[in-house]
Design a protein around this motif. Structure first.
Motif, short mmCIF file in Angstrom:
data_model
loop_
_atom_site.label_atom_id
_atom_site.label_comp_id
_atom_site.label_asym_id
_atom_site.label_seq_id
_atom_site.Cartn_x
_atom_site.Cartn_y
_atom_site.Cartn_z
N ARG A 1 0.84 -1.19 0.00
CA ARG A 1 0.00 0.00 0.00
C ARG A 1 0.87 1.24 0.00
NH1 ARG A 1 -4.39 -0.04 3.71
NH2 ARG A 1 -4.85 2.01 2.85
N CYS A 2 0.43 2.26 -0.75
CA CYS A 2 1.10 3.55 -0.81
C CYS A 2 0.26 4.56 -0.02
CB CYS A 2 1.25 4.00 -2.26
SG CYS A 2 1.91 5.67 -2.47
N PRO A 3 0.87 5.33 0.88
CA PRO A 3 0.09 6.26 1.70
C PRO A 3 -0.23 7.58 1.00
CG PRO A 3 2.39 6.39 2.32
CD PRO A 3 2.29 5.29 1.30
N LEU A 4 0.37 7.84 -0.15
CA LEU A 4 0.17 9.12 -0.83
C LEU A 4 -1.07 9.08 -1.72
CD1 LEU A 4 3.84 9.99 -1.89
CD2 LEU A 4 2.66 10.41 0.28
N LEU A 5 -1.72 10.22 -1.86
CA LEU A 5 -2.89 10.32 -2.72
C LEU A 5 -2.47 10.39 -4.19
CD1 LEU A 5 -5.10 12.92 -0.78
CD2 LEU A 5 -5.38 10.43 -0.87
N ASP B 1 8.40 1.12 6.23
CA ASP B 1 7.85 0.16 7.19
C ASP B 1 6.46 0.59 7.65
OD1 ASP B 1 8.19 2.13 9.15
OD2 ASP B 1 10.11 1.31 9.82
N ARG B 2 5.89 -0.21 8.51
CA ARG B 2 4.51 0.01 8.96
C ARG B 2 4.33 1.37 9.64
NH1 ARG B 2 0.51 -1.16 12.92
NH2 ARG B 2 -1.17 -2.51 12.10
N SER B 3 5.26 1.70 10.53
CA SER B 3 5.13 2.97 11.26
C SER B 3 5.28 4.17 10.32
CB SER B 3 6.17 3.05 12.38
OG SER B 3 7.49 3.00 11.86
N GLU B 4 6.16 4.06 9.33
CA GLU B 4 6.31 5.15 8.35
C GLU B 4 5.04 5.29 7.52
OE1 GLU B 4 10.95 5.35 7.08
OE2 GLU B 4 9.93 3.46 6.66
N PHE B 5 4.45 4.18 7.15
CA PHE B 5 3.21 4.21 6.38
C PHE B 5 2.13 4.96 7.13
CE2 PHE B 5 -0.94 2.15 5.52
CZ PHE B 5 -1.07 2.43 4.16
N ILE B 6 1.98 4.65 8.40
CA ILE B 6 0.94 5.30 9.22
C ILE B 6 1.27 6.79 9.42
CG2 ILE B 6 -0.12 5.36 11.51
CD1 ILE B 6 0.22 2.29 11.55
N SER B 7 2.54 7.10 9.67
CA SER B 7 2.92 8.51 9.90
C SER B 7 2.74 9.35 8.65
CB SER B 7 4.37 8.59 10.37
OG SER B 7 5.28 8.24 9.33
N MET B 8 2.76 8.71 7.47
CA MET B 8 2.56 9.45 6.21
C MET B 8 1.09 9.54 5.80
SD MET B 8 5.85 7.93 4.09
CE MET B 8 5.72 9.02 2.68
N GLY B 9 0.21 9.07 6.67
CA GLY B 9 -1.22 9.19 6.41
C GLY B 9 -1.90 7.92 6.01
N GLY B 10 -1.17 6.82 5.93
CA GLY B 10 -1.78 5.55 5.55
C GLY B 10 -2.66 4.99 6.64
N GLU B 11 -3.70 4.27 6.24
CA GLU B 11 -4.62 3.64 7.19
C GLU B 11 -4.69 2.15 6.93
OE1 GLU B 11 -8.40 5.53 6.93
OE2 GLU B 11 -7.67 7.49 7.58
N LEU B 12 -4.61 1.37 7.98
CA LEU B 12 -4.65 -0.10 7.85
C LEU B 12 -5.96 -0.65 8.38
CD1 LEU B 12 -1.00 -0.80 9.02
CD2 LEU B 12 -1.92 -1.09 6.70
#
Length: 226
Positions: free
Chosen positions: A187-191, A215-226
């Protein structure tokens, strides 16, 4: 080159019958020349892999007139250098079985490890060949043949926004929640499409894309949702 009717005020120009970076460059040059030469006769130009959809103003021109103009304009485009400098866009991806539900199946079917698939996916630059299916859905090619994989036999009814998939030798990021049959690997966190942004899409046809792992924490900090 072939021209075909695509609607009451649209035509398709087929520039080739195969996919290559050179043909994609030719499509881009054709867009530039046609925009400049036809001006307000045009409603829109939509480039694709080896073709170009041209939508025109019925009150100002017609199919016959355009067909008589287009061959000379395309001949001019062949000898012209591209005026647009393609940009490189780097996209972060959280690769994991949590975010990429098809990684394990792909690994078992290809004989590769999950880390091999991830490494191969982010090891090369991809060209944006077309944008379609949904706003911001960029068709990127070509993935390493070792991770090329056919579409799912039964598409998912719901693929999450930002999902990164592979279908054949193409890869893409789903810009929004939608049905989809691509093999999901992360998954990519960017729009990839945002009407509030200028421009609304981070890539255009002809641009280059490179993926890099987070990694997972970077994904979430960049706006990604799991």
């Amino acid at each position: 080159m072939k021209i075909a009717v695509a609607g009451e005020n649209a035509l398709i120009i087929y520039l080739s019958d195969h996919l290559s970076p050179e043909v994609s460059d030719q499509v881009q040059r054709a867009v530039q020349v046609l925009e400049q030469a036809l001006g307000d006769l045009l409603v829109d130009l939509v480039p694709s892999y080896a073709s170009l959809l041209l939508i025109y103003d019925l009150y100002k021109t017609d199919y016959g007139r355009l067909c008589s103009q287009i061959p000379a304009l395309l001949a001019e485009a062949k000898g012209r250098a591209s005026e647009r400098r393609a940009k490189l866009v780097e996209l972060p991806v959280y690769y994991s079985e949590e975010s990429g539900p098809d990684l394990r199946v792909m690994a078992s079917q290809t004989g590769l490890s999950i880390s091999d698939i991830v490494d191969l996916h982010q090891a090369r630059e991809y060209r944006v060949y077309a944008i379609g299916f949904a706003p911001g859905f960029a068709y990127l090619g070509e993935v390493d043949e070792r991770i090329a994989h056919p579409r799912l036999a039964t598409p998912r009814p719901r693929v999450r926004q930002g999902s990164v998939g592979i279908a054949g030798r193409q890869t893409a990021v789903y810009p929004s929640i939608s049905p989809g049959g691509w093999n999901l690997i992360g998954r990519c966190p960017l729009l990839m499409f945002d009407l509030q942004a200028d421009p609304p899409m981070p890539v255009e046809v002809g641009d280059r894309v490179r993926f890099f792992a987070i990694d997972r924490s970077e994904f979430i900090s960049m706006g990604g949702e799991l």
